[in-house]
Design a protein around this motif. Structure first.
Motif, PDB file in Angstrom:
ATOM      1  N   GLY A  32       0.834  -1.187   0.000  1.00  0.00           N
ATOM      2  CA  GLY A  32       0.000   0.000   0.000  1.00  0.00           C
ATOM      3  C   GLY A  32       0.869   1.236   0.000  1.00  0.00           C
ATOM      4  N   SER A  33       0.478   2.229   0.770  1.00  0.00           N
ATOM      5  CA  SER A  33       1.310   3.423   0.897  1.00  0.00           C
ATOM      6  C   SER A  33       2.677   3.068   1.464  1.00  0.00           C
ATOM      7  CB  SER A  33       0.620   4.452   1.793  1.00  0.00           C
ATOM      8  OG  SER A  33      -0.597   4.861   1.220  1.00  0.00           O
ATOM      9  N   THR A  34       2.663   2.060   2.358  1.00  0.00           N
ATOM     10  CA  THR A  34       3.912   1.545   2.909  1.00  0.00           C
ATOM     11  C   THR A  34       4.027   0.060   2.589  1.00  0.00           C
ATOM     12  OG1 THR A  34       2.862   1.072   5.046  1.00  0.00           O
ATOM     13  CG2 THR A  34       3.907   3.221   4.779  1.00  0.00           C
TER      14      THR A  34
ATOM     15  N   GLY B 296       7.137  -6.573  10.211  1.00  0.00           N
ATOM     16  CA  GLY B 296       7.420  -5.166  10.423  1.00  0.00           C
ATOM     17  C   GLY B 296       6.866  -4.342   9.282  1.00  0.00           C
ATOM     18  N   ALA B 297       6.986  -3.042   9.426  1.00  0.00           N
ATOM     19  CA  ALA B 297       6.456  -2.116   8.429  1.00  0.00           C
ATOM     20  C   ALA B 297       7.540  -1.143   8.021  1.00  0.00           C
ATOM     21  CB  ALA B 297       5.257  -1.364   8.993  1.00  0.00           C
ATOM     22  N   SER B 298       7.842  -1.127   6.734  1.00  0.00           N
ATOM     23  CA  SER B 298       8.812  -0.196   6.189  1.00  0.00           C
ATOM     24  C   SER B 298       8.113   1.069   5.718  1.00  0.00           C
ATOM     25  CB  SER B 298       9.550  -0.843   5.009  1.00  0.00           C
ATOM     26  OG  SER B 298      10.297   0.116   4.284  1.00  0.00           O
ATOM     27  N   ASN B 299       8.835   2.177   5.732  1.00  0.00           N
ATOM     28  CA  ASN B 299       8.273   3.429   5.221  1.00  0.00           C
ATOM     29  C   ASN B 299       8.334   3.535   3.704  1.00  0.00           C
ATOM     30  OD1 ASN B 299       7.560   4.423   7.729  1.00  0.00           O
ATOM     31  ND2 ASN B 299       9.503   5.469   8.048  1.00  0.00           N
ATOM     32  N   THR B 300       8.985   2.562   3.056  1.00  0.00           N
ATOM     33  CA  THR B 300       8.953   2.552   1.601  1.00  0.00           C
ATOM     34  C   THR B 300       7.596   2.038   1.133  1.00  0.00           C
ATOM     35  OG1 THR B 300      10.237   1.955  -0.359  1.00  0.00           O
ATOM     36  CG2 THR B 300       9.790   0.199   1.197  1.00  0.00           C
ATOM     37  N   GLY B 301       7.331   2.144  -0.164  1.00  0.00           N
ATOM     38  CA  GLY B 301       6.064   1.628  -0.676  1.00  0.00           C
ATOM     39  C   GLY B 301       5.432   2.533  -1.711  1.00  0.00           C
ATOM     40  N   GLY B 302       4.127   2.366  -1.864  1.00  0.00           N
ATOM     41  CA  GLY B 302       3.407   3.054  -2.914  1.00  0.00           C
ATOM     42  C   GLY B 302       3.404   4.564  -2.805  1.00  0.00           C
ATOM     43  N   ALA B 303       3.506   5.078  -1.584  1.00  0.00           N
ATOM     44  CA  ALA B 303       3.512   6.540  -1.433  1.00  0.00           C
ATOM     45  C   ALA B 303       4.719   7.164  -2.122  1.00  0.00           C
ATOM     46  CB  ALA B 303       3.499   6.904   0.052  1.00  0.00           C
ATOM     47  N   VAL B 304       5.842   6.446  -2.145  1.00  0.00           N
ATOM     48  CA  VAL B 304       7.027   6.951  -2.840  1.00  0.00           C
ATOM     49  C   VAL B 304       6.776   6.953  -4.343  1.00  0.00           C
ATOM     50  CG1 VAL B 304       9.506   6.682  -3.186  1.00  0.00           C
ATOM     51  CG2 VAL B 304       8.480   6.023  -1.007  1.00  0.00           C
TER      52      VAL B 304
END
Length: 425
Positions: free
Chosen positions: A245-247, A278-286
């Motif tokens: 998703g976003s992340t 865990g959850a990374s801050n990378t993802g679709g929002a980038v």
């Protein structure tokens, strides 16, 4: 026939799914947030009522249970009447880093609350920064899912042990630990239920306005990524769900928990089993910073995946990473940018796939079951080019489940709770 309704509050908008007892989708609805609505509780309330109105009345009259999911660690500080006293602090809001020293002084090593973006860090930041006049009105911390569910029933809002994990709730003992009960935010701690557990009947006003049965029950919810996991067919240790998703969120089913805050790894209880990840801050929002949806579709089709990507990116919107590196100052790497947009996108997709692979490898290194299969949820699940890139990195089967939306997982949660993960031996 009794139907179940699942509602998914994400960072980009809200979705709803109505399912029958066999799991068939009877109706869907969605609402897209504007930029300002993402952190505005009043907009959340409006979007909730918009969604309910989109469901045909003939189905609303048959809905017996409702469950809500929200983004993990998106929190509000509310008064006794559940009115927000602050703007929402989103899942990735790192203002709590100023309270990290205090978190470390009370929380045990490897607690999921030991993060600049945890619910606990945000709550302690409020204690440090809010005027005393505001603090004196505060009654409880509510996660996004808690607050939304509270709009649907008339009882005092409660949380669930998925959302409460990053507040410091002990999911092994199913209680708040002594160190948290002795903290300054103890008076703000919400009651906690098992996800899917019945809280209260639907509000009478919603019976009048939307024709819900008076017997319709509102259930304790969950986080968005766990709802996405519940929507998949994953059911055995070693099976995992990656939410694109976003992340980027990884969840691996395990017979035992694993917690290591040095890498941003924590474990959610799933009845008698555990979801480690865990959850990374990378993802679709980038990706959305550079390309719209149509461009992503076209450029993905133009990528030549037979030629290995040579770019070494770490795609982040801003400095700060949670998993598989836990560093609030971790820098983005997004250069050099190739002349062709498809090559730039190839670099971004490959980099996110590598972060995913590194994440699962780290889980294995720390004792999680060997990865056997990955189901993909979220908007990125539709990108077959990305799926091929990811499968090469992971070296296990990667597929999309029949249902990929978190709203569907919340509807399942409302329908059957966590029975599917309860041991029968």
């Amino acid at each position: 026939m009794t139907l179940s309704l699942g509602i998914d509050f994400g960072t980009s908008g809200v979705r709803a799914a109505v399912i029958d007892p066999m799991g068939q989708v009877m109706a869907k609805a969605r609402y897209q947030f504007s930029v300002h609505e993402v952190i505005e509780p009043a907009a959340w309330a409006r979007s909730l009522h918009y969604l309910l109105a989109q469901i045909p009345r003939s189905l609303r009259t048959q809905i017996g249970r409702i469950a809500v999911n929200g983004t993990s660690a998106t929190v509000l500080l509310c008064d006794r009447a559940s009115n927000p006293l602050t703007p929402a602090l989103l899942y990735n809001d790192a203002r709590g880093r100023d309270a990290l020293a205090e978190v470390r002084s009370v929380a045990p090593v490897n607690s999921p609350a030991l993060s600049a973006t945890s619910s606990l860090a945000k709550a302690l930041w409020w204690r440090q920064t809010l005027p005393l006049a505001v603090q004196s009105q505060a009654s409880q911390i509510l996660h996004q899912a808690d607050w939304i569910a509270g709009l649907l029933h008339s009882s005092p809002p409660v949380s669930d042990y998925h959302n409460a994990l990053k507040l410091g709730y002990d999911v092994r003992t199913l209680s708040y630990p002594d160190w948290l009960l002795a903290s300054l935010i103890a008076p703000w701690l919400p009651a906690v239920r098992e996800p899917g557990e019945v809280i209260s009947p639907v509000r009478p006003s919603l019976v009048a306005d939307f024709s819900f049965p008076t017997t319709c029950q509102i259930c304790a919810g969950t986080t968005d990524s766990i709802a996405a996991f519940l929507a998949s067919e994953a059911c055995a240790p070693g099976e995992a769900v990656t939410s694109l998703g976003s992340t980027l969120v990884l969840k691996l089913l395990s017979p035992q928990p694993i917690n290591d805050q040095a890498y941003g790894i924590y474990s959610h209880r799933l009845a008698d089993l555990w979801l480690v990840g865990g959850a990374s801050n990378t993802g679709g929002a980038v990706l959305e910073q550079y390309f719209d949806s149509a461009q992503l579709v076209k450029l993905s089709a133009d990528i030549d995946i037979s030629d290995p990507c040579q770019l070494d990116y770490y795609p982040l919107i801003a400095p700060g990473e949670r998993f598989p590196v836990n560093d609030p100052d971790y820098p983005p790497r997004l250069t050099p940018r190739p002349e062709r947009d498809q090559d730039f996108l190839y670099g971004l997709l490959s980099a996110i796939a590598k972060i995913e692979a590194d994440g699962y490898q780290k889980l294995s290194d720390l004792g999680a079951p060997t990865l056997q299969k990955v189901y993909t949820a979220g908007g990125g699940a539709k990108n077959m080019t990305w799926q091929t890139i990811r499968q090469r990195q992971l070296n296990v089967p990667v597929s999309s489940p029949k249902q990929t939306e978190a709203a569907y997982g919340s509807a399942q949660l409302a329908q059957q709770g966590l029975d599917r993960f309860k041991r029968t031996y």
